[in-house]
Each structure stands twice: as C-alpha cells, then as structure tokens.
Design a protein around this motif. Structure first.
Motif, PDB file in Angstrom:
ATOM      1  N   THR A   1       0.827  -1.205   0.000  1.00 50.83           N
ATOM      2  CA  THR A   1       0.000   0.000   0.000  1.00 50.83           C
ATOM      3  C   THR A   1       0.861   1.255   0.000  1.00 50.83           C
ATOM      4  O   THR A   1       0.538   2.244  -0.658  1.00 50.83           O
ATOM      5  CB  THR A   1      -0.963   0.000   1.204  1.00 50.83           C
ATOM      6  N   ASP A   2       1.982   1.214   0.729  1.00 49.34           N
ATOM      7  CA  ASP A   2       2.929   2.334   0.679  1.00 49.34           C
ATOM      8  C   ASP A   2       3.481   2.496  -0.728  1.00 49.34           C
ATOM      9  O   ASP A   2       3.629   3.618  -1.232  1.00 49.34           O
ATOM     10  CB  ASP A   2       4.092   2.098   1.648  1.00 49.34           C
TER      11      ASP A   2
ATOM     12  N   ARG B   1      -1.780   5.934   1.309  1.00 44.55           N
ATOM     13  CA  ARG B   1      -3.001   6.767   1.330  1.00 44.55           C
ATOM     14  C   ARG B   1      -2.815   7.977   2.252  1.00 44.55           C
ATOM     15  O   ARG B   1      -3.699   8.328   3.038  1.00 44.55           O
ATOM     16  CB  ARG B   1      -4.231   5.955   1.758  1.00 44.55           C
TER      17      ARG B   1
ATOM     18  N   TYR C   1      -8.015   0.489  -5.142  1.00 42.31           N
ATOM     19  CA  TYR C   1      -6.652   0.568  -5.637  1.00 42.31           C
ATOM     20  C   TYR C   1      -6.626   0.949  -7.114  1.00 42.31           C
ATOM     21  O   TYR C   1      -5.736   1.663  -7.567  1.00 42.31           O
ATOM     22  CB  TYR C   1      -5.935  -0.779  -5.482  1.00 42.31           C
TER      23      TYR C   1
ATOM     24  N   LEU D   1       0.214   3.208  -3.281  1.00 40.07           N
ATOM     25  CA  LEU D   1      -0.693   4.315  -2.956  1.00 40.07           C
ATOM     26  C   LEU D   1      -0.122   5.271  -1.908  1.00 40.07           C
ATOM     27  O   LEU D   1      -0.874   6.011  -1.279  1.00 40.07           O
ATOM     28  CB  LEU D   1      -2.042   3.772  -2.468  1.00 40.07           C
TER      29      LEU D   1
ATOM     30  N   TRP E   1       5.444   7.008  -3.428  1.00 41.01           N
ATOM     31  CA  TRP E   1       6.031   8.082  -2.627  1.00 41.01           C
ATOM     32  C   TRP E   1       7.115   8.801  -3.426  1.00 41.01           C
ATOM     33  O   TRP E   1       7.148  10.033  -3.480  1.00 41.01           O
ATOM     34  CB  TRP E   1       6.633   7.538  -1.326  1.00 41.01           C
TER      35      TRP E   1
ATOM     36  N   ALA F   1      -4.627   7.630  -3.409  1.00 45.47           N
ATOM     37  CA  ALA F   1      -3.519   7.826  -2.471  1.00 45.47           C
ATOM     38  C   ALA F   1      -3.714   9.039  -1.570  1.00 45.47           C
ATOM     39  O   ALA F   1      -2.923   9.255  -0.642  1.00 45.47           O
ATOM     40  CB  ALA F   1      -2.206   7.968  -3.249  1.00 45.47           C
TER      41      ALA F   1
ATOM     42  N   CYS G   1      -0.583  15.765  -3.784  1.00 40.47           N
ATOM     43  CA  CYS G   1      -1.589  15.137  -4.659  1.00 40.47           C
ATOM     44  C   CYS G   1      -1.873  16.009  -5.881  1.00 40.47           C
ATOM     45  O   CYS G   1      -1.936  15.509  -7.011  1.00 40.47           O
ATOM     46  CB  CYS G   1      -2.872  14.879  -3.863  1.00 40.47           C
TER      47      CYS G   1
ATOM     48  N   GLN H   1      -5.130   6.512  -9.421  1.00 40.97           N
ATOM     49  CA  GLN H   1      -4.157   6.017  -8.457  1.00 40.97           C
ATOM     50  C   GLN H   1      -3.742   7.126  -7.490  1.00 40.97           C
ATOM     51  O   GLN H   1      -3.577   6.902  -6.290  1.00 40.97           O
ATOM     52  CB  GLN H   1      -2.929   5.464  -9.177  1.00 40.97           C
ATOM     53  N   ARG H   2      -3.602   8.339  -8.011  1.00 49.02           N
ATOM     54  CA  ARG H   2      -3.244   9.477  -7.163  1.00 49.02           C
ATOM     55  C   ARG H   2      -4.403   9.886  -6.260  1.00 49.02           C
ATOM     56  O   ARG H   2      -4.191  10.259  -5.109  1.00 49.02           O
ATOM     57  CB  ARG H   2      -2.804  10.654  -8.040  1.00 49.02           C
TER      58      ARG H   2
END
Length: 461
Positions: free
Chosen positions: A28-29, A35, A98, A32, A168, A249, A42, A245-246
């Motif tokens: 997830t890191d 998140r 996701y 995304l 990231w 996140a 963003c 996707q962004r």
C-alpha cells in the motif's frame, strides 16, 4: 547544460532512494503512498501526470501552427482534472479502491469486466510509456547525446527511482518536476517575448509573415477542432488509472477532490506558455517542421545556464509523466491480476506484495525501453488501446456512477462493443462528422449500455 541535467537526474535518484528507505514498508505504501498524500503533493502529481513531454513539445508545436489556441491540449487536460474533482474524485477515494477495475468489479460483479478493463489499460500505459522514452531521447539529443544513449540513461533513472520508492518517490519527484517544468516554460516564454518585443512585437513579426488575426485568438483553431481535442482528453482523465491512483492515495475524499481542482487550475495556466514559445519560434525562425519549435528556442535563444535549466524542465515534464504511467501499470499487474484474478497472494501479505510490486515496476519499465528502442513501430499499435480503453470503459465507469439501473450485462456489452468499434475506426480510418473515433464509439457504447441494462433488468425482475 549537461552538468545541470546530470545534477537533476542524480537528485531524482536520491529522492527515490530516500523515499524507499523512509516510507515504503508494504504494497500500500508502494502503490498508494500509504493513502497519506496531502493536497500539495496530490495536486502536483496529478498535474505532472498530464504535463509531460507532449504538453511541452506538443504545446510548442501547436502554438507554432495555430497560435494562442495551441494551448488547448494542455487546457483540456486541466479541464479534465477539474471535472474529475467535481464529479468522481471524492466518492471514489472514499470507497478506498486501488484501481479503476476495482470499481468495475464492485459495481457490476464478476472478474471478466475487471480483466478486460485492466488489460486495455496496461497495454496502453506501456505504449505511452515507450513513447515517453523516445521523447526523452529527443530532448537529450539537444545536448548532442545522439542515438539511444540518452533514452537509456533517462529511462533507467525513472525506472530506478520508481522501483525504489514507489508512489512516494513518484509524488515527491513529481512535485519537484512540476515546479521545475512550470518555471522552465515560464522563463522560456518570457525570453521569447523579450526577443520579439513583447506580444505587440510578436504580432507585427507574424503579420509580416502573413499570419491572420485568428492566430492570436484562443478560439483560433476553430470550435470543432477544439471540441475534438477537448472531449477525448476529458473522457480519458475521468477514467484513467494514472489519475485515479493518485486520488486513491490522497488522505481523504475531500483532499482528493480539492487536489484535482487545484491541479487542473495549475495546468490551465501553465499550458499557455509552451504555446507562446511556439508562436515566438514562428515569429523568429523560418522552420519547416513545427515540432522543432521548442528545440530551436533552446538552441538559439538560451544561454548555457538558462538553457540547461529549461532542458532539465523539459526532461522533468517527460519523466513526471513516465513515472506516473509506470506506477499505474504496476498497480494493474499487482492488484487486478496477481491478487484478484490469479489469487497468487492475499492483500494482507504486504511485504510479499511489495517485492512483487518492485519486480513488476522494473520489468514494465525495461519492457517499455526495449519496445521504444528495438520495435518502435508497434508503439502506435499499443497506444490504440488508449483509444479502445477510453471508448469502452468510459460509459461503464461514469454511467455506473450516475445511473443505479445499470447492469453487469449492460456494462460488459458496452465495454466490448465500444472497444471493438474504436479498433475498427482506427484500422479503417472511419470517422463520424469528423469526430475522433473514441467519441462516436463511446456514443454507440452508451446506447448499448442503456438498452442492454434495461432489457436485462426487466428480465431479472
């Protein structure tokens, strides 16, 4: 110039290494950013995803050809993000998906629609990524780095930092790259205006070349041309995995919505500067190839320092789009196929999935590099999936969001028929009233969507 570009690439690698060590603990890191994206990161990564080599080089080319209305490609991208913020951003982020196919399966049920949507999107993303590799080669060619060396270097840089730091690294580098790209095009446009004596001087120079008044109008390209540029761009933005996707996140649905609005406004503003660059090249040079407008400005109007900064800005625009495409394709591979369709791993095995995500990112990046350098002729064929995806997936996603009566059968039929019609239109060169193929294919897809949904719902009841 060369030293500035090298410094920029080293900085991107360091950011990727740092992000990987500090932030990345699981899938997830990686996919995304945990998140946890705030509005600044963003908005920047959303804008940077659109503001790539095509927006800068293509914006300059369109500015050369059509004048101020050449800004419409970038403006269309900005409008797309604004509509994304107004229509779906908050709701989709609140659902904590996701991928876009996550929504398709949840809304309609069954794996078939997930698989079809994912496959079309992956193929298109790889094709567009390969095209970005060639854009990087062209940009570094300005430095005299000819052949494939420049493309290989630039591609390996964004592959490495994306593989190391995931989304990231992508979002942090996108923030840097968007700032650099915006400053670069603004500086370049101002240098051009200085050389032409401002807008008034540019207008006199262009009038001497026989340019008409429509060249200086935002509507100069013509309403039909603007609409056929605007609609497909907005349609893809409303369903593209690289944008969602962004949004997925972001810290919250509200953050996603506001970031999309801010990113869109920024894009609308900065898109005018490449067009001004192209107009200036037309006024100052006798170029036969409009695509050489931006390279001509870099070679002939900029000193080594400023030229290096602007060339780094051009590379930043290319790489900010490339890393977004790479990350989006990885999310399809891992979430849609590895987890949901093939059931190889479960979502709670974060560390195992992190390894799969990194391997997938590296492989997709290398595959795109190979396609760009060895078989570039298939890039156009791969990008056909972009049109097919837009024509086939737009109606099931947006229609399903707006209409509760839509059924799985209606969505699947509209996706298949829309995609096939788009492919037929591309191969056969078919148009309807001059509209791009994805427009008329999506219209027929909409009719199928409504009719089949009404029929199957009636029979189900």
């Amino acid at each position: 110039m060369l030293y500035i570009v090298i410094l920029y690439m080293v900085a991107m690698l360091l950011v990727g290494w740092w992000a990987g060590r500090v932030y990345i603990k699981g899938m997830t890191d990686f996919l995304l950013a945990g998140r946890r994206l705030g509005i600044v990161l963003c908005a920047a990564t959303l804008a940077a995803t659109h503001f790539g080599g095509g927006a800068v080089m293509g914006g300059g080319e369109y500015g050369f050809k059509y004048g101020l209305s050449g800004a419409w490609y970038g403006v269309s991208c900005g409008i797309g993000l604004i509509l994304l913020g107004l229509v779906t951003a908050k709701k989709f982020r609140d659902l904590a998906f996701y991928t876009v196919p996550d929504y398709l399966e949840k809304r309609y049920g069954g794996k078939t629609i997930r698989a079809l949507g994912s496959l079309l999107s992956i193929v298109a993303l790889i094709g567009i990524l390969a095209a970005q590799v060639l854009s990087a080669r062209g940009a570094l060619g300005i430095l005299g780095i000819t052949g494939n060396t420049g493309a290989i270097i630039a591609t390996l840089v964004f592959i490495v930092y994306t593989t190391a730091g995931g989304l990231w690294a992508v979002t942090i580098t996108d923030l840097i790259q968007m700032i650099l790209a915006a400053i670069g095009v603004i500086l370049a446009a101002n240098v051009v205006l200085g050389k032409t004596g401002g807008f008034g001087g540019m207008e006199l120079l262009l009038q001497a070349k026989g340019v008409g008044p429509e060249y200086f109008s935002i509507w100069g390209m013509g309403t039909a041309s603007i609409m056929w540029l605007l609609l497909p761009t907005v349609m893809y933005t409303l369903i593209g995995q690289d944008f969602y996707q962004r949004l997925f996140a972001a810290k919250s649905g509200t953050t996603a919505r506001n970031a999309s609005l801010v990113g869109g406004i920024v894009l609308v503003i900065v898109s005018f500067f490449p067009a001004i660059m192209g107009m200036g090249a037309n006024a100052l040079a006798d170029l036969e190839d409009a695509s050489m407008a931006v390279p001509w400005i870099l070679k002939n109007l900029m000193g080594p320092l400023l030229g290096g900064v602007i060339l780094a800005a051009l590379l930043a625009a290319i790489m900010s789009t490339a890393d977004s495409l790479l990350s989006a394709a990885t999310s399809h591979i891992v979430k849609d196929f590895w987890i949901e369709i093939f059931h190889v791993s479960e979502v709670d095995k974060e560390k195992e999935l992190l390894r799969v995500s990194r391997i997938s990112t590296f492989v997709i990046g290398i595959l795109s590099l190979i396609i760009a350098l060895i078989v570039p002729g298939i890039i156009d064929a791969l990008i056909y999936s972009y049109t097919m995806y837009t024509a086939g997936v737009f109606v099931p996603v947006i229609g399903g969001f707006l209409w509760k009566g839509a059924t799985k059968e209606g969505a699947l039929a509209s996706l298949i028929i829309g995609s096939i019609l788009a492919l037929w239109g591309i191969i056969g060169g078919v148009t309807l009233f001059g509209a791009p193929v994805e427009i008329f294919a999506a219209l027929i897809s909409l009719i199928v969507f409504i009719v089949v949904s009404l029929f199957t719902k009636k029979h189900a009841s």
